[in-house]
Design an enzyme around this catalytic site. Structure first.
Site, PDB file in Angstrom:
ATOM      1  N   SER A  99      32.637  32.749  34.273  1.00  0.00           N
ATOM      2  CA  SER A  99      33.234  34.067  34.484  1.00  0.00           C
ATOM      3  C   SER A  99      32.221  35.021  35.124  1.00  0.00           C
ATOM      4  CB  SER A  99      33.690  34.646  33.152  1.00  0.00           C
ATOM      5  OG  SER A  99      34.558  33.731  32.524  1.00  0.00           O
ATOM      6  N   CYS A 119      30.941  34.899  38.118  1.00  0.00           N
ATOM      7  CA  CYS A 119      29.914  34.229  38.924  1.00  0.00           C
ATOM      8  C   CYS A 119      30.394  33.911  40.335  1.00  0.00           C
ATOM      9  CB  CYS A 119      29.438  32.966  38.227  1.00  0.00           C
ATOM     10  SG  CYS A 119      28.502  33.325  36.734  1.00  0.00           S
ATOM     11  N   HIS A 145      38.603  25.525  35.004  1.00  0.00           N
ATOM     12  CA  HIS A 145      38.261  26.920  35.323  1.00  0.00           C
ATOM     13  C   HIS A 145      37.791  26.983  36.779  1.00  0.00           C
ATOM     14  CE1 HIS A 145      35.737  30.712  34.052  1.00  0.00           C
ATOM     15  NE2 HIS A 145      36.895  31.039  34.567  1.00  0.00           N
ATOM     16  N   LYS A 192      43.774  32.345  29.869  1.00  0.00           N
ATOM     17  CA  LYS A 192      42.719  31.511  29.284  1.00  0.00           C
ATOM     18  C   LYS A 192      43.253  30.679  28.118  1.00  0.00           C
ATOM     19  CE  LYS A 192      39.723  33.300  32.035  1.00  0.00           C
ATOM     20  NZ  LYS A 192      39.135  32.493  33.104  1.00  0.00           N
ATOM     21  N   ASP A 247      41.022  31.346  39.783  1.00  0.00           N
ATOM     22  CA  ASP A 247      40.459  31.223  38.423  1.00  0.00           C
ATOM     23  C   ASP A 247      40.807  29.910  37.716  1.00  0.00           C
ATOM     24  OD1 ASP A 247      38.914  32.555  36.348  1.00  0.00           O
ATOM     25  OD2 ASP A 247      40.767  32.758  35.213  1.00  0.00           O
ATOM     26  N   ARG A 259      38.497  45.585  35.436  1.00  0.00           N
ATOM     27  CA  ARG A 259      39.287  44.559  36.120  1.00  0.00           C
ATOM     28  C   ARG A 259      40.451  45.153  36.897  1.00  0.00           C
ATOM     29  NH1 ARG A 259      37.786  38.873  35.513  1.00  0.00           N
ATOM     30  NH2 ARG A 259      35.990  38.990  34.153  1.00  0.00           N
ATOM     31  N   ARG A 284      36.235  39.290  26.696  1.00  0.00           N
ATOM     32  CA  ARG A 284      36.612  38.206  25.804  1.00  0.00           C
ATOM     33  C   ARG A 284      35.645  38.154  24.630  1.00  0.00           C
ATOM     34  NH1 ARG A 284      35.323  33.976  27.691  1.00  0.00           N
ATOM     35  NH2 ARG A 284      34.602  34.508  29.767  1.00  0.00           N
ATOM     36  N   TYR A 291      42.458  43.558  25.243  1.00  0.00           N
ATOM     37  CA  TYR A 291      41.764  43.202  26.483  1.00  0.00           C
ATOM     38  C   TYR A 291      42.398  41.959  27.110  1.00  0.00           C
ATOM     39  CZ  TYR A 291      38.576  41.175  29.750  1.00  0.00           C
ATOM     40  OH  TYR A 291      38.072  40.606  30.889  1.00  0.00           O
TER      41      TYR A 291
HETATM   42  P1  GDP Z   1      34.581  35.501  39.099  1.00  0.00           P
HETATM   43  O1  GDP Z   1      34.674  36.280  37.835  1.00  0.00           O
HETATM   44  O2  GDP Z   1      33.961  34.149  38.903  1.00  0.00           O
HETATM   45  O3  GDP Z   1      35.870  35.453  39.819  1.00  0.00           O
HETATM   46  O4  GDP Z   1      33.523  36.278  40.016  1.00  0.00           O
HETATM   47  P2  GDP Z   1      33.739  37.400  41.144  1.00  0.00           P
HETATM   48  O5  GDP Z   1      34.074  36.787  42.459  1.00  0.00           O
HETATM   49  O6  GDP Z   1      34.661  38.450  40.637  1.00  0.00           O
HETATM   50  O7  GDP Z   1      32.273  37.982  41.228  1.00  0.00           O
HETATM   51  C1  GDP Z   1      31.591  38.432  40.083  1.00  0.00           C
HETATM   52  C2  GDP Z   1      30.380  39.232  40.496  1.00  0.00           C
HETATM   53  O8  GDP Z   1      29.498  38.403  41.256  1.00  0.00           O
HETATM   54  C3  GDP Z   1      30.728  40.428  41.360  1.00  0.00           C
HETATM   55  O9  GDP Z   1      29.908  41.514  40.997  1.00  0.00           O
HETATM   56  C4  GDP Z   1      30.399  39.947  42.762  1.00  0.00           C
HETATM   57  O10 GDP Z   1      30.048  41.006  43.603  1.00  0.00           O
HETATM   58  C5  GDP Z   1      29.234  38.988  42.533  1.00  0.00           C
HETATM   59  N1  GDP Z   1      29.201  37.913  43.547  1.00  0.00           N
HETATM   60  C6  GDP Z   1      30.221  37.135  43.946  1.00  0.00           C
HETATM   61  N2  GDP Z   1      29.847  36.290  44.932  1.00  0.00           N
HETATM   62  C7  GDP Z   1      28.530  36.530  45.143  1.00  0.00           C
HETATM   63  C8  GDP Z   1      27.550  35.959  46.041  1.00  0.00           C
HETATM   64  O11 GDP Z   1      27.818  35.068  46.843  1.00  0.00           O
HETATM   65  N3  GDP Z   1      26.283  36.473  45.943  1.00  0.00           N
HETATM   66  C9  GDP Z   1      25.958  37.462  45.073  1.00  0.00           C
HETATM   67  N4  GDP Z   1      24.699  37.901  45.056  1.00  0.00           N
HETATM   68  N5  GDP Z   1      26.858  38.018  44.224  1.00  0.00           N
HETATM   69  C10 GDP Z   1      28.124  37.556  44.261  1.00  0.00           C
HETATM   70  P1  PGA Z   2      36.841  35.464  35.754  1.00  0.00           P
HETATM   71  O1  PGA Z   2      38.132  35.594  34.802  1.00  0.00           O
HETATM   72  O2  PGA Z   2      36.462  34.028  35.624  1.00  0.00           O
HETATM   73  O3  PGA Z   2      37.405  35.843  37.076  1.00  0.00           O
HETATM   74  O4  PGA Z   2      35.744  36.374  35.290  1.00  0.00           O
HETATM   75  C1  PGA Z   2      38.176  36.115  33.564  1.00  0.00           C
HETATM   76  C2  PGA Z   2      37.332  35.408  32.539  1.00  0.00           C
HETATM   77  O5  PGA Z   2      36.897  34.269  32.777  1.00  0.00           O
HETATM   78  O6  PGA Z   2      37.149  36.009  31.476  1.00  0.00           O
HETATM   79 MN    MN Z   3      37.814  33.018  34.476  1.00  0.00          MN
HETATM   80 MN    MN Z   4      37.704  36.135  39.123  1.00  0.00          MN
END
Ligand code: GDP
Ligand code: PGA
Ligand code: MN
Ligand code: MN
Length: 588
Positions: free
Chosen positions: A250, A252, A228, A208, A279, A372, A71, A199
């Site tokens: 994002s 996290c 979010h 979003k 999400d 992704r 983004r 993207y």
């Molecule tokens: P989203 O973008 O908020 O949905 O986050 P994701 O679930 O896709 O995770 C993003 C990154 O954070 C990935 O590399 C995961 O492996 C890492 N991650 C997710 N949960 C945890 C956790 O509980 N601990 C740690 N250390 N890393 C995490």
């Molecule tokens: P994420 O979704 O929160 O799973 O990373 C895409 C974004 O927020 O850009």
């Molecule tokens: Mn998101």
């Molecule tokens: Mn996600």
């Protein structure tokens, strides 16, 4: 042939076609035949690579331009009529100027291409809480992603009828020119214009752009909230399910938490986690006075790196069919995909995310850190039986969280709703690869909505406070978590992933009034003995360490909050000002 007689749709489509001048116009009806035909075309032009159909049936690989992988927050604009309504946290452009500037870029931008008209619904088609959108795009990749991420097809027009209540999205790859990349939102016109990107986060306009930026503005007008947030259901051994909504920035941990598999000690007792969404949550007050959540999406646009059989088996399983992978490694030996953290065996005969010959020994990453997968929600082994329910699920707890190496404890509970809004408003997190720019820099990201709030953040906080007043004693309890505290060597202390169940367990117990807590200046933290560490190689000392609240760090934090709040002037709700003063007093 047009798939609707809706005059508002037809007039707008005519106008956009006259502007962008495509060679052809194709209305997307949502049928498998039509999608298959598009897949074939994308394969012919190399826009998509068909993967090994035995191992990954219905799966494709796509590569974006190398300068178009995330983004672009600095090119994202809220074009409200008055600048002050976009607020200090958004880029603003005068709507007249934006229509004019982008109009010039869109003029003839689809020459030599086909325009696809995509009717889609955010939320189950026809549900009173769902909202319709139409996206015009010159990208087959966008059509095929929207087919996974939304409920798409001609039924959306049937449900829309003659209504003018749909979001108008216009997207063109144009020249993919970075200098002229713009993602513009016109909240007062229900309109989104996105140009020069391919993207996902910039071009899948239902996600979003609509379901967060436009919808947050609609929610403010109509008395609901677009957030979010992931939504999960936690089932206890008695078969009762309690629902949690959690907002993390994002990359996290939302997708991971939403699909969590409980550790053995919980599994054998019969605990289960059900994924409602990973999400976005649309939240409304139900007839019972509680807060109800719907996931408006139909698929997952998840971060690939780090997803594996151990960290998130449910996400991995979701990607085994009908999935589009973007910017991952292409394994040429068996025509499959790979990314960092999938397993310890990077393919030797492979192309990296840019499509170049890649040597895993080179030390260079093969997949882009923001690569992704776009996977259908129905593939997820733990998808909630309530996934398609139009009234959604009742929320017991709201959880905020971010990436903080220090300062924020593993978990704490706010004193009440207003204090919880304060906790959300002061969220800070290290930046990630999900957006362009530096990674690992701590920034304020209130409610994980910094890049997604479609109006003035001060008014947004006021709306949260207002919702709390309406919910009264039926309001969900509000918590904050941090899976990312690090030791002196920079390693994560808490094991995270499935073991986050141990924290969810405490959260639910608090909601039920079944767990004790210690009061600190920032809120309630668990007593160490109340976090179940059974079956985990983790000492009570380590736990106490990550539950600790360091007053000196928090005093410094209040200065940062003060500075941040300063941006909002008299649109900062007085309640939050009071909360900050209370925190300062408690720290002294
Ligand atoms: P989203 O973008 O908020 O949905 O986050 P994701 O679930 O896709 O995770 C993003 C990154 O954070 C990935 O590399 C995961 O492996 C890492 N991650 C997710 N949960 C945890 C956790 O509980 N601990 C740690 N250390 N890393 C995490
Ligand atoms: P994420 O979704 O929160 O799973 O990373 C895409 C974004 O927020 O850009
Ligand atoms: Mn998101
Ligand atoms: Mn996600």
């Amino acid at each position: 042939m047009a798939l609707t007689n809706n005059k508002h749709v037809l007039d707008w489509v005519d106008e956009m076609i006259a502007l962008t001048k495509p060679d052809q116009v194709v209305w997307i009806d949502g049928s498998e035949e039509q999608l298959d035909d598009l897949r074939r075309q994308a394969e012919e032009t190399k826009e998509m690579i068909k993967l090994n159909q035995e191992k990954l049936p219905g799966c494709y690989l796509h590569r974006t331009a190398v300068n178009d992988v995330a983004r672009v927050e600095h090119r994202t604009f809220i074009c409200s009529r008055k600048e002050e309504n976009a607020g200090p946290t958004n880029n603003w452009m005068d709507p007249k100027e934006a229509y004019d500037k982008l109009g010039k870029l869109f003029d003839g931008s689809m020459k030599g291409r086909t325009a696809y008209i995509i009717p889609y619904s955010m939320g189950p088609i026809g549900s009173p809480f769902s909202k319709a959108g139409v996206e015009i795009t010159d990208s087959i990749y966008v059509v095929l992603n929207m087919a996974i991420m939304t409920r798409m097809g001609k039924e959306v027009f049937t449900a829309l009828g003659d209504s003018n209540d749909f979001v108008r999205g216009l997207h063109s790859k144009a020249q993919l020119d970075e200098e002229n990349r713009y993602i513009c939102h016109f909240p007062e016109d229900n309109t989104i214009w996105s140009i020069n990107s391919g993207y996902g986060g910039n071009v899948l306009l239902g996600k979003k752009c609509f379901a967060l930026r436009i919808a947050s503005y609609q929610g403010k007008q109509e008395g609901w909230m677009a957030e979010h947030m992931l939504i999960l259901g936690l089932e206890n051994p008695q078969g009762e399910v309690k629902y949690i909504a959690a907002a993390f920035p994002s990359a996290c941990g939302k997708t991971n938490l939403a699909m969590l598999i409980p550790p053995e000690v919980y599994k054998k007792q019969g605990y289960k986690v059900w994924c409602v969404g990973d999400d976005i949550a649309w939240l409304r007050i139900g007839p019972d006075g509680r807060l109800w959540a719907v996931n408006p999406e139909n698929g997952f646009f998840g971060v690939a790196p780090g997803t594996n059989e151990k960290s998130n088996p449910n996400a991995l399983a979701s990607t085994r069919q009908g999935t589009i992978f973007t910017n991952v490694v292409h394994n040429l030996d068996d025509n499959t995909v790979w990314w960092e953290g999938l397993d310890k065996n990077p393919p030797k005969n492979a192309l990296n995310w840019k499509g170049e010959k890649w040597d895993p020994a080179s030390g260079e990453k093969g997949a882009h850190p923001n690569s992704r997968f776009t996977a259908p929600a129905k593939n997820c082994p733990c998808i909630s039986p309530k996934f398609d329910s139009s009234e959604g699920v009742p929320i017991s707890a709201i959880v905020f969280g971010g990436r903080r190496a220090k300062t924020a404890p593993l978990v704490y509970q706010s004193r009440d709703w207003e204090n919880g809004v304060f906790v959300g408003s002061i969220m800070a997190s290290e930046t990630t690869a999900a957006a362009t720019g530096a990674v690992g820099v701590v920034r304020r990201d209130p409610m994980a909505m910094l890049p997604f709030c479609g109006y003035h953040m001060g008014d947004y906080w006021a709306h949260w406070i207002e919702m709390g007043k309406k919910l009264g004693d039926k309001a969900p309890k509000i918590f904050n978590v941090n899976w990312f505290r690090t030791d002196d060597e920079g390693h994560f202390i808490w094991p995270g992933f499935g073991d986050n169940m141990r924290v969810l367990d405490w959260i639910i117990k608090r909601c039920e009034g079944k767990a004790d807590a210690d009061e600190t200046p920032i809120g309630f933290v668990p007593k160490a003995e109340d976090i179940n560490l059974e079956g985990l190689d983790f000492s009570v000392e380590q736990l106490k360490d990550i539950l600790s609240v360091d007053k000196e760090l928090w005093k410094a934090e209040t200065q940062g909050i003060e500075e941040f709040y300063g941006k909002f002037g008299d649109r900062l709700p007085q309640e939050l000002r009071n909360q900050l003063n209370t925190l300062k007093a408690k720290l002294n």
